[in-house]
Design a protein around this motif. Structure first.
Motif, mmCIF file in Angstrom:
data_model
loop_
_atom_site.group_PDB
_atom_site.id
_atom_site.type_symbol
_atom_site.label_atom_id
_atom_site.label_comp_id
_atom_site.label_asym_id
_atom_site.label_seq_id
_atom_site.Cartn_x
_atom_site.Cartn_y
_atom_site.Cartn_z
ATOM 1 N N ARG A 182 -7.929 8.619 -9.145
ATOM 2 C CA ARG A 182 -6.660 8.835 -9.849
ATOM 3 C C ARG A 182 -5.482 8.416 -8.968
ATOM 4 O O ARG A 182 -4.554 7.737 -9.436
ATOM 5 C CB ARG A 182 -6.545 10.322 -10.221
ATOM 6 C CG ARG A 182 -5.190 10.788 -10.729
ATOM 7 C CD ARG A 182 -4.866 10.242 -12.088
ATOM 8 N NE ARG A 182 -3.627 10.807 -12.611
ATOM 9 C CZ ARG A 182 -2.965 10.325 -13.644
ATOM 10 N NH1 ARG A 182 -3.415 9.276 -14.288
ATOM 11 N NH2 ARG A 182 -1.852 10.892 -14.056
ATOM 12 N N ALA A 183 -5.520 8.785 -7.689
ATOM 13 C CA ALA A 183 -4.445 8.402 -6.777
ATOM 14 C C ALA A 183 -4.366 6.888 -6.629
ATOM 15 O O ALA A 183 -3.279 6.306 -6.575
ATOM 16 C CB ALA A 183 -4.672 9.059 -5.412
ATOM 17 N N ILE A 184 -5.527 6.223 -6.581
ATOM 18 C CA ILE A 184 -5.556 4.765 -6.470
ATOM 19 C C ILE A 184 -4.986 4.120 -7.729
ATOM 20 O O ILE A 184 -4.196 3.169 -7.664
ATOM 21 C CB ILE A 184 -6.993 4.287 -6.195
ATOM 22 C CG1 ILE A 184 -7.415 4.667 -4.768
ATOM 23 C CG2 ILE A 184 -7.121 2.776 -6.397
ATOM 24 C CD1 ILE A 184 -8.883 4.452 -4.473
ATOM 25 N N ARG A 185 -5.386 4.641 -8.901
ATOM 26 C CA ARG A 185 -4.856 4.098 -10.153
ATOM 27 C C ARG A 185 -3.338 4.223 -10.211
ATOM 28 O O ARG A 185 -2.641 3.305 -10.666
ATOM 29 C CB ARG A 185 -5.472 4.822 -11.350
ATOM 30 C CG ARG A 185 -6.876 4.357 -11.716
ATOM 31 C CD ARG A 185 -7.313 4.979 -13.040
ATOM 32 N NE ARG A 185 -6.402 4.610 -14.103
ATOM 33 C CZ ARG A 185 -5.882 5.471 -14.994
ATOM 34 N NH1 ARG A 185 -6.188 6.758 -14.945
ATOM 35 N NH2 ARG A 185 -5.059 5.048 -15.929
ATOM 36 N N LEU A 186 -2.792 5.358 -9.764
ATOM 37 C CA LEU A 186 -1.343 5.533 -9.758
ATOM 38 C C LEU A 186 -0.686 4.567 -8.779
ATOM 39 O O LEU A 186 0.403 4.046 -9.046
ATOM 40 C CB LEU A 186 -0.991 6.981 -9.398
ATOM 41 C CG LEU A 186 -1.389 8.042 -10.430
ATOM 42 C CD1 LEU A 186 -1.041 9.436 -9.923
ATOM 43 C CD2 LEU A 186 -0.714 7.786 -11.768
ATOM 44 N N LEU B 28 0.654 -3.983 -8.877
ATOM 45 C CA LEU B 28 0.282 -4.954 -9.905
ATOM 46 C C LEU B 28 1.271 -4.883 -11.062
ATOM 47 O O LEU B 28 1.927 -3.851 -11.274
ATOM 48 C CB LEU B 28 -1.131 -4.657 -10.423
ATOM 49 C CG LEU B 28 -2.276 -4.816 -9.407
ATOM 50 C CD1 LEU B 28 -3.543 -4.152 -9.933
ATOM 51 C CD2 LEU B 28 -2.523 -6.285 -9.092
ATOM 52 N N ASP B 29 1.361 -5.949 -11.792
ATOM 53 C CA ASP B 29 2.207 -5.969 -12.975
ATOM 54 C C ASP B 29 1.628 -5.032 -14.035
ATOM 55 O O ASP B 29 0.406 -4.861 -14.133
ATOM 56 C CB ASP B 29 2.305 -7.384 -13.528
ATOM 57 C CG ASP B 29 3.302 -7.497 -14.658
ATOM 58 O OD1 ASP B 29 4.509 -7.559 -14.373
ATOM 59 O OD2 ASP B 29 2.865 -7.503 -15.830
ATOM 60 N N ASP C 134 -7.687 -1.867 -13.620
ATOM 61 C CA ASP C 134 -8.223 -0.513 -13.427
ATOM 62 C C ASP C 134 -9.458 -0.257 -14.281
ATOM 63 O O ASP C 134 -10.388 0.447 -13.855
ATOM 64 C CB ASP C 134 -7.154 0.566 -13.656
ATOM 65 C CG ASP C 134 -6.242 0.302 -14.834
ATOM 66 O OD1 ASP C 134 -6.481 -0.673 -15.578
ATOM 67 O OD2 ASP C 134 -5.285 1.069 -15.022
ATOM 68 N N ILE C 135 -9.520 -0.842 -15.477
ATOM 69 C CA ILE C 135 -10.734 -0.720 -16.296
ATOM 70 C C ILE C 135 -11.880 -1.475 -15.639
ATOM 71 O O ILE C 135 -13.010 -0.981 -15.555
ATOM 72 C CB ILE C 135 -10.489 -1.228 -17.724
ATOM 73 C CG1 ILE C 135 -9.583 -0.263 -18.493
ATOM 74 C CG2 ILE C 135 -11.817 -1.402 -18.471
ATOM 75 C CD1 ILE C 135 -9.209 -0.734 -19.884
ATOM 76 N N ARG D 153 -3.518 3.492 1.282
ATOM 77 C CA ARG D 153 -2.202 4.125 1.251
ATOM 78 C C ARG D 153 -2.067 5.269 0.243
ATOM 79 O O ARG D 153 -1.088 6.012 0.292
ATOM 80 C CB ARG D 153 -1.126 3.066 0.965
ATOM 81 C CG ARG D 153 -0.921 2.097 2.122
ATOM 82 C CD ARG D 153 0.250 1.168 1.880
ATOM 83 N NE ARG D 153 0.588 0.395 3.067
ATOM 84 C CZ ARG D 153 1.403 0.797 4.034
ATOM 85 N NH1 ARG D 153 1.964 2.000 3.960
ATOM 86 N NH2 ARG D 153 1.653 0.034 5.072
ATOM 87 N N SER D 154 -3.012 5.400 -0.655
ATOM 88 C CA SER D 154 -2.896 6.472 -1.662
ATOM 89 C C SER D 154 -3.357 7.805 -1.091
ATOM 90 O O SER D 154 -4.048 7.856 -0.071
ATOM 91 C CB SER D 154 -3.740 6.128 -2.891
ATOM 92 O OG SER D 154 -5.123 6.098 -2.551
ATOM 93 N N MET D 155 -2.973 8.873 -1.771
ATOM 94 C CA MET D 155 -3.387 10.215 -1.359
ATOM 95 C C MET D 155 -3.290 11.148 -2.560
ATOM 96 O O MET D 155 -2.279 11.170 -3.253
ATOM 97 C CB MET D 155 -2.476 10.731 -0.244
ATOM 98 C CG MET D 155 -2.792 12.136 0.239
ATOM 99 S SD MET D 155 -4.263 12.236 1.271
ATOM 100 C CE MET D 155 -3.625 11.653 2.841
#
Length: 374
Positions: A47-51, A57-58, A161-162, A261-263
């Motif tokens: 979830r953090a990566i998706r955000l 990305l565009d 992401d999909i 970089r996500s968390m």
């Protein structure tokens, strides 16, 4: 058959924190190697990566996972045809998902509301835009958008992401997407005992010295840990889903940045726990993914001479060499970004570079693997 697999490993220390809670509010844990470890679930970090993808990305390259599918599609239909009323746009959106068998219309009061699917439905923004256009075309022709047309549009224009994390639709399995990425649960390299922070909050209106006592009291459970993190990306599967080499490279590069970089944001305001990895190791393989978690089956125990990060780096380097020697695993390429002397031993495992150079280097290797000119 030769494959293109990207294995990503990280050691990351986090201060007192509660990144990922269980149903009781306690930090998640797991028993590994006979001791209890701190744990951050793969779902939380995905979830953090998706955000994080939103800043890398565009929007057209991303998707939306929601039960409120009628509301999302209606907004797109309305944007394409501003002359439609809100009610008409909602009705048309409802027809699409009901015809596809992904939602049921509850119309007891004789009015159509924005409908919801019975589960989270993951569609790319491009797929939703295409569905909105097709719904308007079908409406103009006086025919409903049928299930076959829905499937056709849902099978193309997948988002990053999909493609990375997959899509499972129980009621329409032929639009499922196999995930190109697998993400392990992050676990601490050492044993962990959760602690409790007893806190009080003062009532600002209590100004009289005679009024004693806190406005509220409570406890928050937390721990601190050095985490081992691992993810793997099947570049070939990612390319099959996205259908474009440039998009595949962009997806891999965005994933590497987001991974590092996500968390997860659990109790972030309370603990300010954002850190960057002490080390990131990327190995490109042509055989299979290899999770090196066995390096920490024996928990790290810090000493006066060396802390957890230094000992964890040494254990990871030793185990990597042992596993790859035993099985004849020779990575196609390898890159290391490490911070300070504590993780210097990992520099022997690959090309020691800055993180931006690591990302660019992996991207170039992806191009080569997909037959793109250097």
């Amino acid at each position: 058959m030769s494959r293109t697999i990207i294995d990503v490993y990280a050691l990351q220390t986090v201060p007192p924190s509660n990144l990922n809670r269980d149903d009781t509010g306690s930090p998640k844990t797991a028993v590994y190697g006979g001791v209890r470890r701190a744990r951050v679930s793969s779902q939380a970090w995905k979830r953090a990566i998706r955000l994080a993808f939103a800043n890398l990305l565009d929007r057209s390259q991303l998707g939306e996972r929601t039960k409120r599918v009628g509301e999302s599609l209606a907004a797109r239909i309305k944007a394409l045809d501003p002359n439609l009323s809100d009610e008409a746009a909602s009705a048309l959106a409802a027809e699409v998902f009901v015809a596809a068998g992904l939602a049921k219309l509850d119309n007891k009061k004789g009015e159509i509301k924005d409908i919801e699917s019975s589960y989270l439905l993951f569609l790319s923004h491009r797929q939703l835009d295409n569905l909105a256009s097709a719904a308007l075309e079908a409406s103009a022709a006086g025919a409903p958008l049928d299930k076959g047309r829905f499937k056709e549009l849902a099978r193309t224009d997948h988002s990053v992401d999909i493609a990375m994390f997959g899509r499972m639709v129980a009621d329409m399995t032929d639009i499922n997407v196999d995930a190109a990425c697998q993400l392990s649960h992050a676990i601490s390299v050492h044993a962990v005992d959760n602690e409790f922070d007893y806190f009080t909050a003062v009532d600002d209106r209590k100004v009289d010295a005679a009024e004693t006592g806190a406005g509220m009291i409570g406890t928050i459970e937390f721990n601190s840990s050095t985490l081992y993190r691992y993810a793997t990306v099947d570049v070939d599967a990612l390319h099959r889903t996205l259908g474009d080499a440039a998009a595949t490279r962009a997806a891999v590069e965005a994933f590497l940045v987001a991974f590092a970089r996500s968390m997860p944001t659990g109790k972030q305001n309370t603990f300010a726990h954002r850190t960057l990895p002490d080390a990131v190791l990327v190995r490109m393989r042509d055989t299979q993914p290899v999770n090196l978690v066995g390096a920490f089956e024996t928990p790290v125990r810090e000493t006066h001479a060396a802390g957890r990060v230094e000992l964890a780096a040494a254990a990871l380097a030793k185990h990597t060499f042992a596993v790859e020697q035993a099985y004849g695993e020779r990575p196609v390429a390898s890159w290391v970004t490490q911070v300070g002397e504590q993780t210097a031993v990992l520099a022997d495992l690959g090309k020691a570079v800055s993180f931006s150079e690591l990302v660019a280097g992996v991207g170039e290797q992806v191009d080569l693997a997909l037959g793109q000119p250097a």
